[in-house]
Design a protein around this motif. Structure first.
Motif, short mmCIF file in Angstrom:
data_model
loop_
_atom_site.label_atom_id
_atom_site.label_comp_id
_atom_site.label_asym_id
_atom_site.label_seq_id
_atom_site.Cartn_x
_atom_site.Cartn_y
_atom_site.Cartn_z
N PHE A 125 7.56 26.00 -37.47
CA PHE A 125 7.90 27.12 -36.60
C PHE A 125 8.28 28.39 -37.35
CE2 PHE A 125 10.79 29.57 -33.88
CZ PHE A 125 10.09 29.59 -32.69
N ALA A 126 8.57 28.31 -38.62
CA ALA A 126 9.23 29.40 -39.35
C ALA A 126 8.39 30.65 -39.58
CB ALA A 126 9.74 28.89 -40.70
N VAL A 127 7.09 30.58 -39.32
CA VAL A 127 6.23 31.76 -39.40
C VAL A 127 5.65 31.98 -38.01
CG1 VAL A 127 4.21 32.82 -40.48
CG2 VAL A 127 5.61 31.21 -41.79
N GLN A 128 5.98 33.13 -37.42
CA GLN A 128 5.53 33.42 -36.06
C GLN A 128 4.76 34.73 -36.01
OE1 GLN A 128 5.93 31.56 -33.11
NE2 GLN A 128 6.37 30.01 -34.65
N TYR A 129 3.88 34.83 -35.02
CA TYR A 129 3.12 36.08 -34.82
C TYR A 129 4.09 37.22 -34.53
CZ TYR A 129 -1.28 33.66 -35.01
OH TYR A 129 -2.35 32.93 -35.46
N PRO A 130 3.71 38.44 -34.90
CA PRO A 130 4.62 39.59 -34.79
C PRO A 130 4.72 40.13 -33.37
CG PRO A 130 2.52 40.30 -35.65
CD PRO A 130 2.44 38.80 -35.52
N SER A 131 5.22 39.31 -32.48
CA SER A 131 5.33 39.67 -31.07
C SER A 131 6.59 40.52 -30.84
CB SER A 131 5.40 38.38 -30.24
OG SER A 131 5.97 38.61 -28.99
N LEU A 132 6.40 41.69 -30.23
CA LEU A 132 7.54 42.55 -29.90
C LEU A 132 8.46 41.84 -28.91
CD1 LEU A 132 9.00 45.25 -30.09
CD2 LEU A 132 7.45 46.13 -28.35
N SER A 133 7.87 41.11 -27.98
CA SER A 133 8.65 40.37 -27.00
C SER A 133 9.52 39.31 -27.67
CB SER A 133 7.69 39.71 -25.99
OG SER A 133 8.39 38.90 -25.11
N LEU A 134 8.94 38.57 -28.62
CA LEU A 134 9.71 37.55 -29.34
C LEU A 134 10.82 38.21 -30.16
CD1 LEU A 134 10.23 34.66 -30.32
CD2 LEU A 134 8.42 35.02 -32.04
N ALA A 135 10.50 39.29 -30.86
CA ALA A 135 11.50 39.99 -31.68
C ALA A 135 12.66 40.48 -30.81
CB ALA A 135 10.85 41.15 -32.42
N THR A 136 12.36 41.05 -29.67
CA THR A 136 13.41 41.55 -28.76
C THR A 136 14.28 40.39 -28.26
OG1 THR A 136 11.98 43.37 -28.08
CG2 THR A 136 13.82 42.82 -26.62
N SER A 137 13.65 39.30 -27.87
CA SER A 137 14.40 38.13 -27.39
C SER A 137 15.30 37.56 -28.48
CB SER A 137 13.44 37.05 -26.89
OG SER A 137 12.75 37.49 -25.76
N LEU A 138 14.80 37.47 -29.69
CA LEU A 138 15.59 36.94 -30.81
C LEU A 138 16.81 37.82 -31.09
CD1 LEU A 138 12.70 35.83 -33.17
CD2 LEU A 138 14.35 34.32 -32.05
N LYS A 139 16.61 39.13 -31.09
CA LYS A 139 17.75 40.05 -31.31
C LYS A 139 18.80 39.90 -30.21
CE LYS A 139 15.56 43.91 -31.74
NZ LYS A 139 15.14 45.29 -31.95
N GLN A 140 18.34 39.83 -28.97
CA GLN A 140 19.29 39.69 -27.85
C GLN A 140 20.04 38.37 -27.92
OE1 GLN A 140 16.73 40.24 -24.46
NE2 GLN A 140 16.96 42.45 -24.47
N LEU A 141 19.34 37.28 -28.20
CA LEU A 141 19.99 35.97 -28.29
C LEU A 141 20.98 35.94 -29.46
CD1 LEU A 141 16.99 33.64 -27.53
CD2 LEU A 141 18.98 34.05 -26.07
N ASN A 142 20.63 36.56 -30.56
CA ASN A 142 21.52 36.59 -31.71
C ASN A 142 22.79 37.37 -31.40
OD1 ASN A 142 22.15 36.04 -34.52
ND2 ASN A 142 21.85 38.23 -34.81
N GLN A 143 22.70 38.42 -30.59
CA GLN A 143 23.87 39.23 -30.23
C GLN A 143 24.76 38.54 -29.21
OE1 GLN A 143 22.12 42.92 -29.02
NE2 GLN A 143 21.75 43.59 -31.11
N GLU A 144 24.22 37.55 -28.49
CA GLU A 144 25.00 36.83 -27.48
C GLU A 144 26.12 36.00 -28.08
OE1 GLU A 144 22.55 34.37 -25.03
OE2 GLU A 144 21.60 36.06 -24.04
N LYS A 145 25.96 35.56 -29.33
CA LYS A 145 26.94 34.63 -29.90
C LYS A 145 28.33 35.14 -29.84
CE LYS A 145 24.92 34.53 -34.05
NZ LYS A 145 24.74 34.18 -35.38
#
Length: 145
Positions: A125-145
């Protein structure tokens, strides 16, 4: 008519919410597994080294465009990374692992003294396509902690 529409909303909305939750659970898991998540570009052609049968270590430079998780790296920095993959044949090579390819990397710090200093956190899983949607979701989830 309004009652039917209201009923449909009550039936459909919770199922859409549950589907979204399941996918976010997966992203939360991979975020928790990784110290650093970066959006960027593979700078040079990765060199594939076979350490053990079926495992390829692609050593390359990675230019950071955006940090999605982690504080130690800044946008514009270039890191040497080890992209570790399970591959039994050349056909197993992920097309993203090439020079000038944009991707999202999930990374962990290597053992002290190892070079490169960063390696992928998962074989699959560690290499993913450069999806703006995925990047945005990852940033938001990381900020939720």
């Amino acid at each position: 008519m309004k009652r039917i529409l209201s009923l449909l909303v009550l039936i459909i909305l919770p199922s859409v919410y549950c589907m979204a939750n399941d996918s976010y659970d997966t992203l939360r898991y991979y975020l928790s597994k990784s110290e650093l998540v970066l959006f960027g570009t593979i700078v040079n052609e990765p060199v594939g080294l076979i350490d053990e049968e079926g495992v390829v270590n692609y050593i390359t430079d990675f230019m950071v465009k955006e940090v999605l998780k982690g504080e130690t790296i800044i946008s514009g920095d270039t890191l040497k990374v080890n992209i570790i993959r399970h591959e039994l044949s050349p056909e197993d090579r992920l097309p993203l692992i090439r020079q000038h390819s944009d991707c999202i990397l999930f990374l962990n710090k290597a053992r002290k003294g190892d070079i490169p200093e960063w390696l992928t956190s998962d074989f699959w899983f560690a290499v993913q396509y450069p999806s703006l949607s995925l990047a945005t979701s990852l940033k938001q989830l990381n900020q939720e902690k």
